[in-house]
Design a protein around this motif. Structure first.
Motif, PDB file in Angstrom:
ATOM      1  N   TYR A  36       0.824  -1.207   0.000  1.00 54.82           N
ATOM      2  CA  TYR A  36       0.000   0.000   0.000  1.00 54.82           C
ATOM      3  C   TYR A  36       0.860   1.259   0.000  1.00 54.82           C
ATOM      4  O   TYR A  36       0.578   2.203  -0.734  1.00 54.82           O
ATOM      5  N   ASN A  37       1.891   1.288   0.816  1.00 53.81           N
ATOM      6  CA  ASN A  37       2.758   2.467   0.866  1.00 53.81           C
ATOM      7  C   ASN A  37       3.490   2.690  -0.456  1.00 53.81           C
ATOM      8  O   ASN A  37       3.656   3.825  -0.889  1.00 53.81           O
ATOM      9  N   THR A  38       3.913   1.610  -1.084  1.00 54.96           N
ATOM     10  CA  THR A  38       4.637   1.726  -2.352  1.00 54.96           C
ATOM     11  C   THR A  38       3.722   2.216  -3.465  1.00 54.96           C
ATOM     12  O   THR A  38       4.157   2.964  -4.349  1.00 54.96           O
ATOM     13  N   LEU A  39       2.461   1.822  -3.410  1.00 52.24           N
ATOM     14  CA  LEU A  39       1.519   2.190  -4.477  1.00 52.24           C
ATOM     15  C   LEU A  39       0.684   3.424  -4.156  1.00 52.24           C
ATOM     16  O   LEU A  39      -0.182   3.808  -4.957  1.00 52.24           O
ATOM     17  N   MET A  40       0.936   4.077  -3.041  1.00 52.19           N
ATOM     18  CA  MET A  40       0.184   5.271  -2.657  1.00 52.19           C
ATOM     19  C   MET A  40       0.195   6.345  -3.761  1.00 52.19           C
ATOM     20  O   MET A  40      -0.834   6.994  -3.991  1.00 52.19           O
ATOM     21  N   PRO A  41       1.298   6.540  -4.501  1.00 48.78           N
ATOM     22  CA  PRO A  41       1.274   7.547  -5.571  1.00 48.78           C
ATOM     23  C   PRO A  41       0.282   7.219  -6.693  1.00 48.78           C
ATOM     24  O   PRO A  41      -0.013   8.070  -7.525  1.00 48.78           O
ATOM     25  N   CYS A  42      -0.260   6.000  -6.728  1.00 53.03           N
ATOM     26  CA  CYS A  42      -1.238   5.612  -7.753  1.00 53.03           C
ATOM     27  C   CYS A  42      -2.653   6.050  -7.389  1.00 53.03           C
ATOM     28  O   CYS A  42      -3.535   6.064  -8.257  1.00 53.03           O
ATOM     29  N   LEU A  43      -2.883   6.389  -6.132  1.00 52.16           N
ATOM     30  CA  LEU A  43      -4.231   6.676  -5.660  1.00 52.16           C
ATOM     31  C   LEU A  43      -4.922   7.798  -6.444  1.00 52.16           C
ATOM     32  O   LEU A  43      -6.076   7.625  -6.847  1.00 52.16           O
ATOM     33  N   PRO A  44      -4.286   8.934  -6.709  1.00 55.43           N
ATOM     34  CA  PRO A  44      -4.990   9.980  -7.470  1.00 55.43           C
ATOM     35  C   PRO A  44      -5.433   9.504  -8.859  1.00 55.43           C
ATOM     36  O   PRO A  44      -6.538   9.826  -9.298  1.00 55.43           O
ATOM     37  N   TYR A  45      -4.588   8.711  -9.522  1.00 58.25           N
ATOM     38  CA  TYR A  45      -4.971   8.194 -10.839  1.00 58.25           C
ATOM     39  C   TYR A  45      -6.164   7.250 -10.729  1.00 58.25           C
ATOM     40  O   TYR A  45      -7.110   7.313 -11.516  1.00 58.25           O
ATOM     41  N   VAL A  46      -6.148   6.364  -9.739  1.00 56.31           N
ATOM     42  CA  VAL A  46      -7.244   5.405  -9.569  1.00 56.31           C
ATOM     43  C   VAL A  46      -8.543   6.141  -9.220  1.00 56.31           C
ATOM     44  O   VAL A  46      -9.611   5.794  -9.717  1.00 56.31           O
ATOM     45  N   GLN A  47      -8.450   7.190  -8.425  1.00 52.41           N
ATOM     46  CA  GLN A  47      -9.647   7.919  -8.017  1.00 52.41           C
ATOM     47  C   GLN A  47     -10.198   8.826  -9.113  1.00 52.41           C
ATOM     48  O   GLN A  47     -11.406   8.912  -9.294  1.00 52.41           O
ATOM     49  N   MET A  48      -9.300   9.511  -9.852  1.00 51.42           N
ATOM     50  CA  MET A  48      -9.759  10.538 -10.790  1.00 51.42           C
ATOM     51  C   MET A  48      -9.490  10.222 -12.254  1.00 51.42           C
ATOM     52  O   MET A  48      -9.986  10.906 -13.124  1.00 51.42           O
ATOM     53  N   GLY A  49      -8.639   9.233 -12.524  1.00 49.30           N
ATOM     54  CA  GLY A  49      -8.312   8.916 -13.905  1.00 49.30           C
ATOM     55  C   GLY A  49      -7.290   9.898 -14.460  1.00 49.30           C
ATOM     56  O   GLY A  49      -6.620  10.614 -13.732  1.00 49.30           O
ATOM     57  N   GLY A  50      -7.184   9.922 -15.762  1.00 53.48           N
ATOM     58  CA  GLY A  50      -6.227  10.785 -16.431  1.00 53.48           C
ATOM     59  C   GLY A  50      -5.609  10.037 -17.591  1.00 53.48           C
ATOM     60  O   GLY A  50      -5.867   8.843 -17.798  1.00 53.48           O
TER      61      GLY A  50
END
Length: 122
Positions: A36-50
């Protein structure tokens, strides 16, 4: 006379301990906290896309893949990702998460999904 024998015994005990002790470089098993800590920078993409996930997200995915050099670690990562997918509150989040590996140019040995069987991962 007791001095040399005691020194020899102490040396033998130290050598036995050195041989029996695990190497210092042995790392702990993979944990969901690490995933989870390693993938935390992915959260904005998963939540909002892009268009593309941020580079720290892709770097985190690559880092996890590099660290997962045995079956238990690969299964742990799979299970952690499955838990997140099961807890997601809707299809768009899981769809975006499942697209992360291909968007980052990496190949996972399984699909990020709620119905993946992590016990089949080798």
């Amino acid at each position: 006379m007791a001095g040399p024998r005691l020194a020899t015994l102490a040396l033998a005990v130290l050598l036995a301990a050195a041989v029996a002790a695990p190497p210092a470089a042995v790392r702990a098993a993979m944990s969901c906290s690490t995933v989870y800590n390693t993938l935390m920078p992915c959260l904005p993409y998963v939540q909002m896309g892009g268009a593309m996930p941020p580079q720290p997200c892709c770097g985190g995915i690559r880092s996890l893949l590099a660290q997962a050099n045995n079956t238990p670690d690969r299964r742990t990562i799979c299970g952690c990702l499955k838990n997140v997918a099961n807890g997601a509150s809707g299809g768009p989040y899981v769809t975006r998460a499942a697209a992360l590996p291909s968007k980052c140019g990496v190949s996972l040995p399984y699909k990020i999904s709620t119905d993946v069987n992590c016990n089949t991962i080798n």
